[in-house]
Design an enzyme around this catalytic site. Structure first.
Site, PDB file in Angstrom:
ATOM      1  N   HIS D  14      41.084  47.452  36.186  1.00 53.57           N
ATOM      2  CA  HIS D  14      40.471  46.784  37.871  1.00 53.57           C
ATOM      3  C   HIS D  14      41.752  47.929  38.630  1.00 53.57           C
ATOM      4  O   HIS D  14      42.035  48.689  38.089  1.00 53.57           O
ATOM      5  CB  HIS D  14      41.873  46.231  38.141  1.00 53.57           C
ATOM      6  CG  HIS D  14      43.696  45.966  37.891  1.00 53.57           C
ATOM      7  ND1 HIS D  14      44.865  45.669  38.649  1.00 53.57           N
ATOM      8  CD2 HIS D  14      44.129  46.562  37.314  1.00 53.57           C
ATOM      9  CE1 HIS D  14      45.943  45.355  38.207  1.00 53.57           C
ATOM     10  NE2 HIS D  14      45.282  46.529  37.447  1.00 53.57           N
ATOM     11  N   CYS D  33      48.197  52.919  40.535  1.00 55.21           N
ATOM     12  CA  CYS D  33      47.897  51.160  40.934  1.00 55.21           C
ATOM     13  C   CYS D  33      46.304  51.600  41.546  1.00 55.21           C
ATOM     14  O   CYS D  33      45.802  50.694  41.642  1.00 55.21           O
ATOM     15  CB  CYS D  33      48.449  50.150  41.025  1.00 55.21           C
ATOM     16  SG  CYS D  33      49.535  50.376  39.801  1.00 55.21           S
ATOM     17  N   HIS D  39      42.205  51.567  36.525  1.00 55.63           N
ATOM     18  CA  HIS D  39      42.539  52.153  35.114  1.00 55.63           C
ATOM     19  C   HIS D  39      42.167  50.290  34.770  1.00 55.63           C
ATOM     20  O   HIS D  39      42.054  49.421  34.872  1.00 55.63           O
ATOM     21  CB  HIS D  39      44.643  52.148  35.816  1.00 55.63           C
ATOM     22  CG  HIS D  39      44.842  50.628  36.057  1.00 55.63           C
ATOM     23  ND1 HIS D  39      44.783  51.048  37.386  1.00 55.63           N
ATOM     24  CD2 HIS D  39      45.920  50.047  35.936  1.00 55.63           C
ATOM     25  CE1 HIS D  39      46.080  50.154  37.794  1.00 55.63           C
ATOM     26  NE2 HIS D  39      46.525  49.422  36.470  1.00 55.63           N
ATOM     27  N   HIS D  41      44.608  47.200  31.391  1.00 54.47           N
ATOM     28  CA  HIS D  41      45.888  46.202  30.894  1.00 54.47           C
ATOM     29  C   HIS D  41      44.903  45.446  29.494  1.00 54.47           C
ATOM     30  O   HIS D  41      44.120  44.817  30.101  1.00 54.47           O
ATOM     31  CB  HIS D  41      46.776  45.503  31.791  1.00 54.47           C
ATOM     32  CG  HIS D  41      46.802  46.511  32.826  1.00 54.47           C
ATOM     33  ND1 HIS D  41      48.369  47.274  32.772  1.00 54.47           N
ATOM     34  CD2 HIS D  41      46.526  46.665  33.812  1.00 54.47           C
ATOM     35  CE1 HIS D  41      48.136  47.610  33.921  1.00 54.47           C
ATOM     36  NE2 HIS D  41      47.799  47.256  34.820  1.00 54.47           N
ATOM     37  N   ASP D  79      37.596  38.870  29.888  1.00 53.23           N
ATOM     38  CA  ASP D  79      37.856  39.900  29.030  1.00 53.23           C
ATOM     39  C   ASP D  79      36.873  41.325  28.996  1.00 53.23           C
ATOM     40  O   ASP D  79      34.973  40.347  28.945  1.00 53.23           O
ATOM     41  CB  ASP D  79      37.944  39.062  27.987  1.00 53.23           C
ATOM     42  CG  ASP D  79      37.943  39.638  26.629  1.00 53.23           C
ATOM     43  OD1 ASP D  79      39.336  40.346  26.933  1.00 53.23           O
ATOM     44  OD2 ASP D  79      37.808  39.355  25.732  1.00 53.23           O
ATOM     45  N   HIS D  80      36.997  42.114  28.636  1.00 54.38           N
ATOM     46  CA  HIS D  80      36.356  43.491  28.448  1.00 54.38           C
ATOM     47  C   HIS D  80      35.542  43.351  30.274  1.00 54.38           C
ATOM     48  O   HIS D  80      34.452  44.136  30.317  1.00 54.38           O
ATOM     49  CB  HIS D  80      35.956  43.304  27.817  1.00 54.38           C
ATOM     50  CG  HIS D  80      36.471  43.315  26.572  1.00 54.38           C
ATOM     51  ND1 HIS D  80      37.153  42.572  25.558  1.00 54.38           N
ATOM     52  CD2 HIS D  80      36.390  44.451  25.383  1.00 54.38           C
ATOM     53  CE1 HIS D  80      38.089  43.283  24.178  1.00 54.38           C
ATOM     54  NE2 HIS D  80      37.208  44.375  24.437  1.00 54.38           N
ATOM     55  N   GLU D 126      51.243  41.511  32.604  1.00 51.39           N
ATOM     56  CA  GLU D 126      50.335  42.612  33.051  1.00 51.39           C
ATOM     57  C   GLU D 126      49.937  43.600  31.435  1.00 51.39           C
ATOM     58  O   GLU D 126      49.644  44.566  31.795  1.00 51.39           O
ATOM     59  CB  GLU D 126      50.440  42.736  33.969  1.00 51.39           C
ATOM     60  CG  GLU D 126      49.371  43.966  34.405  1.00 51.39           C
ATOM     61  CD  GLU D 126      49.385  43.904  36.480  1.00 51.39           C
ATOM     62  OE1 GLU D 126      48.747  43.412  37.012  1.00 51.39           O
ATOM     63  OE2 GLU D 126      50.694  44.998  36.649  1.00 51.39           O
TER      64      GLU D 126
END
Lengths: 137, 137, 137, 137, 137, 137
Positions: D14, D33, D39, D41, D79-80, D126
């Site tokens: 994100h 950010c 980047h 998480h 996810d991913h 996060e």
């Protein structure tokens, strides 16, 4: 209402000691925690604030700024310190985890309030098996 | 050859200090760790032994017995203590994690050898972000 | 009001089983948890009490004493046991994490009340990914 | 009333970005950010439901079924993935942890309600040092 | 010989992609990790050095200095970055955990050698369930 | 040479018992672990393979495929099972952590070898405080 928690760490020495008691009484009540030459812990602190996400950022408060405040008003004052001897905001208090948690609330709440942030709770791990929570009253 | 590790914990106070140096030099080299009034940690110790599973038990050594030995020869001597002042086997040594790990090996290896057990390594966490390993030479 | 939590552990075997159902129905509803020959877990229990720090100690209650009570009234009765077969306070109950958490409350609350301590919650991890919380009503 | 929590994981990319602001303003407010190339998480999500244990099972709800629902309505969608670009239920929203937590509540609450289950809270890590909690209002 | 490990963290986006393959082939081989719009992780890195404790300090190397080096030569270059696009020392390489670990060794080993420190290993967690170790050959 | 580890979980019941001994002798040697009605654990297994990153993928082996193999040859056979009664590859063996770790190596090594993968080690946590490592000889 959304709750945001930031976790920080500090290491400190302390002993549990009632200065009005004899050494014997202190050892009877506080056990190993009353070792006169101190012991210590890696403390982990969870600071939780609450609020509405702001329309311009989606943040209730910038977590980086929260970290800076916790470091300035808490960690810098107690990290690698002796809680009984070196910390102004613990003067005259027991250094139990309960007492320390309430004192940390007292350090952070006015600063956060001035930034317009509502502090919700302080959670303090003294060890991985003992932790305290305080909600301000 | 199978390796068995038992994890134990202890809490202690210490400071990093070279007694031949001035306070200024100590603070320059050891930073916050040279606070004269001490600081402390929750240490986590991993004791690893190695051997063949025994035909009558499937154990290389009884993990409960290993725990008792670690407590008697290490934890009982340093838990809730001041590493610089209270611990016979640290006398005259630095209380760095490196030094403490080597000293713990020195405490445990002869006892385990006498029980017929080969000590493989000592791993010591001083904080969740700093740990030492020692294999005896 | 301050909250103090003490964490303890125990290991146990169990199966999820409704004795009024067929084996097929049990397997349909409880899946792998209905294995007739049992399975087991490393449980982690968080016992939270609440109160005011006492003026003579700074404790709301001695965490060491709390640990002793949890061990006597809970862990000693269920550690290394079969929850369906060996535990008096689980007799006739499901051994789901929900049921076990409520039963542990029933074990601890009267004992703590007699010591003048208010039990706030029981949190029970069955696995690192499944946990239960109960607040007494 | 008993509370059951199921923990799940997902990984995502994100960036924090207000599309009405310049790149400079975004970097000033969101710092690292706001890296334009993203980047990411490893997120950990705790979904807590509440209810009474059912007399036939001792469950308030089947934790396996809860896991399947979380995967279908949340993890499979994010996810991913890139939270800003790939996720229908995040369209037009900030991808702060606050915003994502509220959006996940919006995904899960109606589905669980239809199954007769009361959603109590969503907790989203996060990073290991930053987490959000949301209780639905 | 004593081994000292320092743990650090960084967050990054990446995708697994062989530029000589079609999108279909990439998705067939790399699965969800080939999402064209990226995904990301909270990476945890363990840097282990080895040496003899120095007679003047009891340190094999100052852990604080080690942390500063890791941040300067690794974390500052990849934290909150896109590993495929933003990182000079990853240019032209796969961004698998294997590749990243070897590249981090390449960043740190010459710097540490110049400080007289022997790098022993790099351990990199991509998720809590997948980690890589590399010993330099 | 690069090392890749994949972590998986399973839950199982067992008891430590030498069938050639009396119940008294079993209890004397194995203590609480010899409870005749079983106890159990949440096991965590770390499977480490080694090899060179492949020029076409940057993988030494696909971690997703490794996970599938561990589940098929290990977890599906022992998860939610009784290690003494239900598991073919444990028949006639002690169910100590040592024995189980060696048996899991025996399950995985031939399968991985056939896929061209070198198994390096199996690490098995029986509890967070007891773990076994085995390197194949």
């Amino acid at each position: 209402m959304v709750y945001l928690t930031r976790v920080e760490h500090f290491n400190a020495a302390h002993k549990l000691w009632n200065t009005e008691w004899s050494a014997e009484k202190n050892k009877e009540v506080f056990g190993k925690c009353a070792n006169e030459n101190w012991h210590g812990h890696n403390y982990e602190i969870h600071v939780t604030i609450k609020g509405e996400p702001q329309p311009e950022t989606g943040f209730i408060f910038n977590a980086k700024r929260l970290s800076v405040i916790i470091k300035e008003y808490v960690c810098d004052k107690i990290d690698h310190k002796n809680l009984n001897m070196d910390v102004d905001f613990m003067a005259g208090k027991f250094t139990t985890a309960e007492s320390l948690t309430v004192a940390i609330w007292g350090q952070l709440e006015p600063v956060l309030r001035e930034e317009g942030v509502a502090l919700h709770s302080i959670k303090l791990y003294e060890t991985p098996r003992i932790y305290i929570e305080y909600f301000g009253n």
